[in-house]
Design a protein around this motif. Structure first.
Motif, PDB file in Angstrom:
ATOM      1  N   ILE A 158      -3.757   7.326   7.284  1.00 33.59           N
ATOM      2  CA  ILE A 158      -3.435   6.062   6.622  1.00 33.59           C
ATOM      3  C   ILE A 158      -1.926   5.832   6.649  1.00 33.59           C
ATOM      4  O   ILE A 158      -1.442   4.743   6.973  1.00 33.59           O
ATOM      5  CB  ILE A 158      -3.961   6.054   5.173  1.00 33.59           C
ATOM      6  CG1 ILE A 158      -5.481   6.087   5.154  1.00 33.59           C
ATOM      7  CG2 ILE A 158      -3.442   4.840   4.415  1.00 33.59           C
ATOM      8  CD1 ILE A 158      -6.065   6.202   3.759  1.00 33.59           C
ATOM      9  N   ILE A 200      -0.523   4.952  10.298  1.00 30.71           N
ATOM     10  CA  ILE A 200      -0.870   3.589  10.717  1.00 30.71           C
ATOM     11  C   ILE A 200      -0.063   2.565   9.940  1.00 30.71           C
ATOM     12  O   ILE A 200       0.467   1.596  10.495  1.00 30.71           O
ATOM     13  CB  ILE A 200      -2.381   3.345  10.546  1.00 30.71           C
ATOM     14  CG1 ILE A 200      -3.188   4.216  11.501  1.00 30.71           C
ATOM     15  CG2 ILE A 200      -2.723   1.874  10.752  1.00 30.71           C
ATOM     16  CD1 ILE A 200      -4.688   4.137  11.287  1.00 30.71           C
ATOM     17  N   TYR A 201       0.068   2.801   8.631  1.00 25.80           N
ATOM     18  CA  TYR A 201       0.799   1.855   7.787  1.00 25.80           C
ATOM     19  C   TYR A 201       2.272   1.804   8.170  1.00 25.80           C
ATOM     20  O   TYR A 201       2.852   0.715   8.326  1.00 25.80           O
ATOM     21  CB  TYR A 201       0.639   2.259   6.315  1.00 25.80           C
ATOM     22  CG  TYR A 201       1.092   1.197   5.342  1.00 25.80           C
ATOM     23  CD1 TYR A 201       0.175   0.352   4.719  1.00 25.80           C
ATOM     24  CD2 TYR A 201       2.449   1.018   5.049  1.00 25.80           C
ATOM     25  CE1 TYR A 201       0.589  -0.631   3.836  1.00 25.80           C
ATOM     26  CE2 TYR A 201       2.868   0.033   4.169  1.00 25.80           C
ATOM     27  CZ  TYR A 201       1.936  -0.786   3.570  1.00 25.80           C
ATOM     28  OH  TYR A 201       2.348  -1.766   2.711  1.00 25.80           O
ATOM     29  N   TYR A 208      -1.032  -4.760   3.895  1.00 28.89           N
ATOM     30  CA  TYR A 208      -2.397  -4.233   3.785  1.00 28.89           C
ATOM     31  C   TYR A 208      -3.416  -5.244   4.309  1.00 28.89           C
ATOM     32  O   TYR A 208      -4.339  -4.882   5.050  1.00 28.89           O
ATOM     33  CB  TYR A 208      -2.712  -3.871   2.331  1.00 28.89           C
ATOM     34  CG  TYR A 208      -4.131  -3.397   2.130  1.00 28.89           C
ATOM     35  CD1 TYR A 208      -4.435  -2.042   2.186  1.00 28.89           C
ATOM     36  CD2 TYR A 208      -5.173  -4.295   1.909  1.00 28.89           C
ATOM     37  CE1 TYR A 208      -5.737  -1.594   2.022  1.00 28.89           C
ATOM     38  CE2 TYR A 208      -6.474  -3.865   1.753  1.00 28.89           C
ATOM     39  CZ  TYR A 208      -6.750  -2.513   1.803  1.00 28.89           C
ATOM     40  OH  TYR A 208      -8.048  -2.078   1.662  1.00 28.89           O
ATOM     41  N   ASP A 221      -5.933  -4.150   7.393  1.00 23.30           N
ATOM     42  CA  ASP A 221      -7.092  -3.493   6.766  1.00 23.30           C
ATOM     43  C   ASP A 221      -8.206  -3.214   7.773  1.00 23.30           C
ATOM     44  O   ASP A 221      -8.867  -2.179   7.699  1.00 23.30           O
ATOM     45  CB  ASP A 221      -7.604  -4.308   5.572  1.00 23.30           C
ATOM     46  CG  ASP A 221      -8.011  -5.714   5.967  1.00 23.30           C
ATOM     47  OD1 ASP A 221      -7.612  -6.179   7.049  1.00 23.30           O
ATOM     48  OD2 ASP A 221      -8.734  -6.361   5.187  1.00 23.30           O
ATOM     49  N   LEU A 266      -7.216  -0.146   9.672  1.00 24.42           N
ATOM     50  CA  LEU A 266      -7.333   1.041   8.826  1.00 24.42           C
ATOM     51  C   LEU A 266      -8.787   1.456   8.638  1.00 24.42           C
ATOM     52  O   LEU A 266      -9.113   2.648   8.724  1.00 24.42           O
ATOM     53  CB  LEU A 266      -6.680   0.773   7.463  1.00 24.42           C
ATOM     54  CG  LEU A 266      -5.152   0.741   7.427  1.00 24.42           C
ATOM     55  CD1 LEU A 266      -4.661   0.216   6.087  1.00 24.42           C
ATOM     56  CD2 LEU A 266      -4.581   2.128   7.678  1.00 24.42           C
ATOM     57  N   THR A 309     -10.289   5.021  10.015  1.00 15.22           N
ATOM     58  CA  THR A 309     -10.694   6.016   9.019  1.00 15.22           C
ATOM     59  C   THR A 309     -12.202   6.081   8.812  1.00 15.22           C
ATOM     60  O   THR A 309     -12.698   7.073   8.258  1.00 15.22           O
ATOM     61  CB  THR A 309     -10.035   5.708   7.663  1.00 15.22           C
ATOM     62  OG1 THR A 309     -10.448   4.395   7.225  1.00 15.22           O
ATOM     63  CG2 THR A 309      -8.511   5.736   7.783  1.00 15.22           C
ATOM     64  N   LEU A 333     -11.172   2.463   1.069  1.00 10.07           N
ATOM     65  CA  LEU A 333      -9.772   2.516   1.474  1.00 10.07           C
ATOM     66  C   LEU A 333      -8.854   2.166   0.304  1.00 10.07           C
ATOM     67  O   LEU A 333      -7.810   2.806   0.102  1.00 10.07           O
ATOM     68  CB  LEU A 333      -9.552   1.551   2.634  1.00 10.07           C
ATOM     69  CG  LEU A 333      -8.184   1.574   3.314  1.00 10.07           C
ATOM     70  CD1 LEU A 333      -7.937   2.930   3.954  1.00 10.07           C
ATOM     71  CD2 LEU A 333      -8.099   0.466   4.357  1.00 10.07           C
TER      72      LEU A 333
END
Length: 508
Positions: A262, A265-266, A281, A285, A288, A292, A299
């Motif tokens: 997480i 990627i962020y 976000y 999203d 993500l 994941t 999440l």
């Protein structure tokens, strides 16, 4: 008719508000935001009987239910019908404001001028053409406050139930108001307890507020049970973790290796976005969840845990964020919400102005005489806007002193002031984005309260100056003069004329 005559300033105000609202509606077109389509999707789910739609883990059902009710009567995607309903409900806001301000001031003309802030606040007027929760929550917040102030005086049990239902609906439309009923109850009990003559009724005072809170919680627990059956988490919304990334995204690279996927990627998306993490976000999203294998709500729960870790280590920076957010909530203009069309036509670089915005500017008397000067002197001048909370606080303290012997006025003023600051603080603590938009649910309320408190203080000063000039004995602030009668004269109704009546309306 006597009650109507007594409250003629409110009647006069409505004679202006209602035609003006009708005219505005005739010149308004729906300004549909991306969030509006998300609520439309949930409205469709409600009409289909699907209360377990995944988006309900992030959105409470209040506004989608409102849309579902309108669409069921007027047709799917009928945004014109939605804003017609919002204009209709919006026209009632001055009545709710009048009720609260009348409780504070005790004077109909002051209450009416405070409620007239609804007409002065062009942003809230134009907001009625925007299908977002900000409009409906602004209306509900005013009426929940007014209903509590009225009903808590009489403490009738069935009214506690109705106030609780209204409070629950307000929260399900705007979950940030979740703690507001508790604040009302605690504040109301404490303030009444401070009056010695009220202490003998403490069982009824506490019991009435407990019933109101229980009704609120029963409704919220009912919705939390729906979320629990879907996710295993007992809460009315699971969005907090995602929302708080508008704060913690600044320090996401310091997240522990437990959240490595997480985090990486962020941070990569933040770098690609020029270091800007605000609303990031929402942009990533899908990436993500794909990377994941988690659902959106799962999440968000991961981010809630991650946020807790980061906030403990960067609490000083977080407090700096909160302070900045608090300032921006007061200072950032709301033009982008109401003046610009959310959907930009193909080929256009600059968003076109809304139809209602164009019409407002075509009214020379209102635009040149009121709205443009207010924009220039207040809304577009951060240095002035940032003084508003301080001015409100000073006036509030002054009115508390002047009205210290009138428990009804003290409770109404405290709860109104508290609602405004509660809303602003909650959004500063949780959100770090769209400040001009998130101020709107309480903007007319604080503008009207500012007018009301100022007029109370100014009127008191004027009365004292007249007494001093006339050499009359001064009456202590908050004291009420006792009528006297000449010995042997038959007691008449002269003192009570225009005052208390045998039968009271809800405004009294």
């Amino acid at each position: 008719m006597k009650q109507v005559r007594q409250h003629w300033p409110l009647c006069l105000l409505l004679l202006v508000v209602i035609p003006f609202e009708i005219i505005l509606r005739l010149h308004a077109r729906p300004n549909v935001f991306p969030d509006s389509w998300g609520y439309w999707e949930l409205a469709k789910a409600i009409l289909a009987g699907n209360w377990y739609h995944e988006r309900f883990t992030f959105r409470t059902p209040g506004y989608p239910a409102f849309l579902a009710a309108v669409f069921s009567l007027a047709g799917d995607k009928n945004w014109d019908a939605v804003i017609s309903a919002q204009f209709l409900l919006g026209a009632t806001m001055p009545v709710g404001l009048y009720v609260v301000y009348y409780r504070i001031s005790g004077k109909t003309w002051i209450a009416a001028l405070g409620a007239a802030a609804f007409l002065a606040d062009r942003y809230t007027l134009e907001l009625q053409a925007v299908p977002l929760t900000e409009c409906l929550s602004a209306i509900l917040a005013v009426w929940f406050l007014a209903a509590y102030v009225i009903a808590s005086e009489r403490k009738v049990w069935w009214q506690a139930v109705l106030v609780g239902v209204l409070g629950c609906i307000t929260i399900l439309v705007r979950p940030s108001f979740q703690l507001l009923p508790m604040c009302f109850a605690v504040g109301g009990v404490i303030l009444e307890w401070l009056r010695k003559e009220h202490r003998a009724q403490w069982r009824r005072i506490v019991g009435w507020n407990a019933v109101m809170l229980l009704i609120v919680q029963l409704g919220l627990w009912g919705w939390a049970w729906v979320i629990y059956r879907q996710t295993g988490n007992f809460a009315i919304s699971l969005q907090l973790g995602a929302s708080m990334t508008n704060h913690t995204g600044a320090w996401m690279e310091h997240a522990p290796d437990k959240f490595a996927k997480i985090r990486d990627i962020y941070v990569a998306a933040r770098t690609k976005n020029g270091g800007n993490w605000i609303n990031l976000y929402d942009a990533i999203d899908d990436e993500l969840t794909s990377a994941t294998g988690l659902k959106g709500w799962e999440l968000s729960l991961q981010f809630r845990e991650l946020n807790s870790y980061l906030l403990k280590r960067f609490w000083r920076e977080y407090l700096q964020h909160v302070y900045y957010a608090w300032q921006m909530l007061w200072a950032e203009p709301s033009r982008y919400v109401v003046d610009e069309m959310a959907e930009i036509p193909p080929g256009m670089q600059v968003p076109p102005m809304t139809e209602i915005g164009k019409f407002m500017r075509s009214l020379p008397l209102m635009w040149d005489g009121l709205y443009r000067p207010l924009d220039r002197l207040l809304w577009n001048r951060p240095s002035t806007s940032l003084k508003i909370p301080w001015v409100l606080t000073l006036l509030f303290i002054g009115v508390l002193y002047l009205k210290r012997r009138d428990i009804r006025a003290v409770i109404a003023a405290t709860l109104c002031f508290g609602t405004i600051f509660y809303h602003m603080l909650i959004h500063a603590l949780v959100q770090f984005t769209e400040f001009g938009r998130y101020r709107l649910p309480v903007q007319t309320m604080w503008l009207g309260l500012l007018v009301t408190l100022f007029l109370i203080v100014a009127n008191e000063v004027w009365v004292k100056l007249n007494e001093i000039a006339a050499g009359a004995p001064q009456v202590g602030a908050g004291d009420r003069p006792t009528p006297t009668h000449h010995a042997g004269r038959k007691r008449t109704n002269r003192f009570n004329k225009g005052g208390r009546k045998q039968g009271k309306s809800v405004l009294d």
